[in-house]
Scaffold this motif. Structure first.
Motif, PDB file in Angstrom:
ATOM      1  N   VAL A  49      -5.131 -11.430  10.209  1.00 43.28           N
ATOM      2  CA  VAL A  49      -4.428 -10.188   9.897  1.00 43.28           C
ATOM      3  C   VAL A  49      -2.940 -10.501   9.804  1.00 43.28           C
ATOM      4  N   LEU A  50      -2.351 -10.212   8.643  1.00 45.87           N
ATOM      5  CA  LEU A  50      -0.893 -10.319   8.505  1.00 45.87           C
ATOM      6  C   LEU A  50      -0.345  -8.918   8.661  1.00 45.87           C
ATOM      7  N   ASN A  51       0.377  -8.673   9.750  1.00 42.70           N
ATOM      8  CA  ASN A  51       0.956  -7.344   9.954  1.00 42.70           C
ATOM      9  C   ASN A  51       2.400  -7.400   9.449  1.00 42.70           C
ATOM     10  N   ILE A  86      -9.195 -12.385   4.984  1.00 41.88           N
ATOM     11  CA  ILE A  86      -7.741 -12.201   5.046  1.00 41.88           C
ATOM     12  C   ILE A  86      -7.428 -10.716   4.846  1.00 41.88           C
ATOM     13  N   ALA A  87      -6.768 -10.133   5.852  1.00 37.86           N
ATOM     14  CA  ALA A  87      -6.390  -8.720   5.770  1.00 37.86           C
ATOM     15  C   ALA A  87      -4.876  -8.600   5.823  1.00 37.86           C
ATOM     16  N   VAL A  88      -4.327  -7.726   4.999  1.00 38.14           N
ATOM     17  CA  VAL A  88      -2.896  -7.440   5.069  1.00 38.14           C
ATOM     18  C   VAL A  88      -2.724  -6.034   5.632  1.00 38.14           C
ATOM     19  N   VAL A 110      -6.742  -4.540   2.472  1.00 35.62           N
ATOM     20  CA  VAL A 110      -5.373  -4.089   2.686  1.00 35.62           C
ATOM     21  C   VAL A 110      -5.459  -2.800   3.479  1.00 35.62           C
ATOM     22  N   VAL A 111      -4.710  -2.714   4.575  1.00 36.90           N
ATOM     23  CA  VAL A 111      -4.856  -1.538   5.435  1.00 36.90           C
ATOM     24  C   VAL A 111      -3.481  -1.081   5.936  1.00 36.90           C
ATOM     25  N   GLY A 112      -3.144   0.165   5.630  1.00 35.20           N
ATOM     26  CA  GLY A 112      -1.840   0.713   6.006  1.00 35.20           C
ATOM     27  C   GLY A 112      -1.814   1.140   7.469  1.00 35.20           C
ATOM     28  N   PRO A 113      -0.597   1.380   8.009  1.00 31.68           N
ATOM     29  CA  PRO A 113      -0.434   1.658   9.445  1.00 31.68           C
ATOM     30  C   PRO A 113      -1.233   2.844   9.980  1.00 31.68           C
TER      31      PRO A 113
END
Ligand code: SAH
Ligand code: SF4
Ligand code: F3S
Length: 448
Positions: A49-51, A86-88, A110-113
């Motif tokens: 996870v890339l935060n 891989i998740a952003v 891809v997942v927003g806050p």
């Protein structure tokens, strides 16, 4: 809830502000029931996870170069027959979701806050079915209600998000677009979380929000009311909050600084510029005068309070005289520390379209001068602690054997020799030396 399969390895890389640090912990918590355990080794991870952070261009570009490296690791793992997801996550995910999927096909989701609670479902739905793997909506309440908080963490300090989002729309800033409108969590949920943290040994909690002092609970109580409530929790000896906005720095919160012992004497209050002309163009909603009045009032409430802030140099239209006004303001306030940045043009923000964009070389020169002044003030502030005995919360091992590192009330890192068993204790330390970034001292238990 546990799975019978061997644990999967989860690697999280966090960029940006403390809210991302808090969110990364929640991401780990929400993935734990799926069998994911944190690892430090990116090469062997099953999920990455890339935060991410969108605040300045550099932060955003970093994401794409990191994704390039991860793509190579993923390809290598695929040759060995291993899958890697891989998740952003974070603010770049919110702002550029579609673009990420296009620019880097190795990204699975891809997942927003506001959608971290949906991660298990997104993973289950699998790979790159566009739409399914892209979650970027704004439902802060659903997020907080559905995100678990683990009770087995370590560490004697913790972050606790109490407020999220921003309605201020400073003309340079992407946050209102990446984090949505201001939202405050119910104080009951916050108190429960704080009690759980204290029960697992946390002594110091930092309340987080993009505009934390805009916090308002379900009964209309502000941040000061929340702080007074949390200060009653046994074991929770230190409370901090960040980041606040001058517009929301009300009288109640200022008096709390003089009255609540657990509230640490440190205020991070970004002002951005010392020029009223620029503050107006930035849509800050405050003037230098109103900011200075707040500083004066806070110092009257708590004489020994330390002030820090954020500054931007090279905002469109910034003249030499505007920049000099910023230096004058810094000289007047005397900061214990501060962050300063070169203005970065962010697509979609009003300032990006303004005339009078400043040359990089001019920005560089101004930043250097401002940072020299701020460093001088920070060194002087740290040096002023020499000869004093200050309460230090011992947090972790230092680099040298027998050495521990802790924090002073002013957030300064303090090195001292102390037994490991003292981690988690607040002890008096006689400060004997200071540098730009830390203090050194000796335990002063006999004089306590
Ligand atoms: N909510 C906080 C912090 C927001 S981001 C506040 O209002 O102060 C943290 C800091 O990044 C800001 O205070 C600002 O100094 C800086 N920043 C935000 N947008 C920027 C931009 N486009 N270029 C350079 N610095 C920026
Ligand atoms: Fe950005 Fe301004 Fe909101 Fe802070 S107050 S998050 S700088 S828009
Ligand atoms: Fe960056 Fe988002 Fe925080 S843009 S500073 S990670 S709110």
């Amino acid at each position: 809830m546990t799975t019978s399969t061997p644990p999967r390895r989860l690697f999280i890389k966090t960029h940006g502000c403390q809210m991302n640090v808090y969110d990364s912990e929640r991401i780990a918590d929400v993935l734990a029931p799926l069998g994911y355990r944190l690892t430090d080794d990116v090469e062997s991870a099953d999920m990455i996870v890339l935060n991410t952070c969108h605040i300045r261009e550099k932060a955003t570009e970093k994401v794409y170069s990191e994704l390039g490296r991860l793509k190579a690791i993923k390809a290598r793992r695929a040759e060995e027959g291993d899958k890697m997801i891989i998740a952003v996550a974070g603010c770049v995910a919110q702002a550029e979701g579609e673009e990420i999927m296009i620019r880097q096909p190795a990204v699975d989701l891809v997942v927003g806050p506001q959608s971290y609670h949906r991660l298990p479902e997104l993973i289950a739905k699998g790979h790159r079915a566009r739409g399914d793997s892209l979650a970027a909506d704004f439902e802060p309440q659903a997020k907080f209600d559905a995100l678990p908080v683990s009770h087995d963490g370590t560490g004697v300090t913790a972050f606790l998000t109490v407020q999220e989002g921003c309605d201020k729309f400073c003309t340079f800033c992407v946050v209102p677009y990446t984090r949505g409108a201001e939202y405050s969590r119910p104080s009951t949920a916050i108190e429960a979380e704080a009690r759980a943290l204290a029960a697992r040994g946390v002594r110091e909690v930092t309340l987080l929000g993009q505009n934390v002092n805009a916090y308002v609970d379900q009964d209309g109580g502000g941040l000061a009311v929340l702080i007074r409530r949390l200060a009653k929790i046994p074991g929770l000896d230190r409370i901090r909050y960040t980041t606040s906005h001058p517009r929301d720095m009300n009288a109640e919160l200022i008096s709390a600084h003089g009255e609540v012992e657990a509230l640490m004497p440190f205020l991070h209050l970004p002002v951005q510029s010392g020029s009223d002309r620029l503050l107006k163009a930035m849509n800050r909603g405050h003037t230098t005068e109103s900011y200075l009045r707040i500083i004066e009032e806070v110092r009257a409430a708590r004489r020994d309070i330390a002030i820090s802030g954020d500054f931007i140099v090279g905002f469109p239209g910034e003249r030499d005289s505007d920049f000099e006004a910023t230096l004058d303001l810094v000289r007047e306030v005397r900061h214990a520390g501060a962050f300063s940045f070169k203005y970065s043009r962010r697509p979609g923000t009003p300032a990006a379209a303004m005339g009078g964009q400043i040359d990089e070389a001019v920005k560089d020169e101004r930043l250097q001068r401002l940072q020299a002044l701020l460093s001088e003030q920070q060194s002087a502030f740290n040096a002023s602690q020499i000869g004093r005995t200050v309460p230090v919360l011992l947090e972790r091992h230092g680099r040298h054997p027998g050495q521990l590192i802790g924090r002073s009330p002013y957030l300064q890192g303090v090195h001292c020799s102390a037994p490991e068993a003292m981690i988690g204790a607040i002890v008096p330390v006689a400060i004997s030396a200071a540098s730009l970034n830390s203090l050194t001292g000796e335990l002063a238990l006999e004089t306590a």
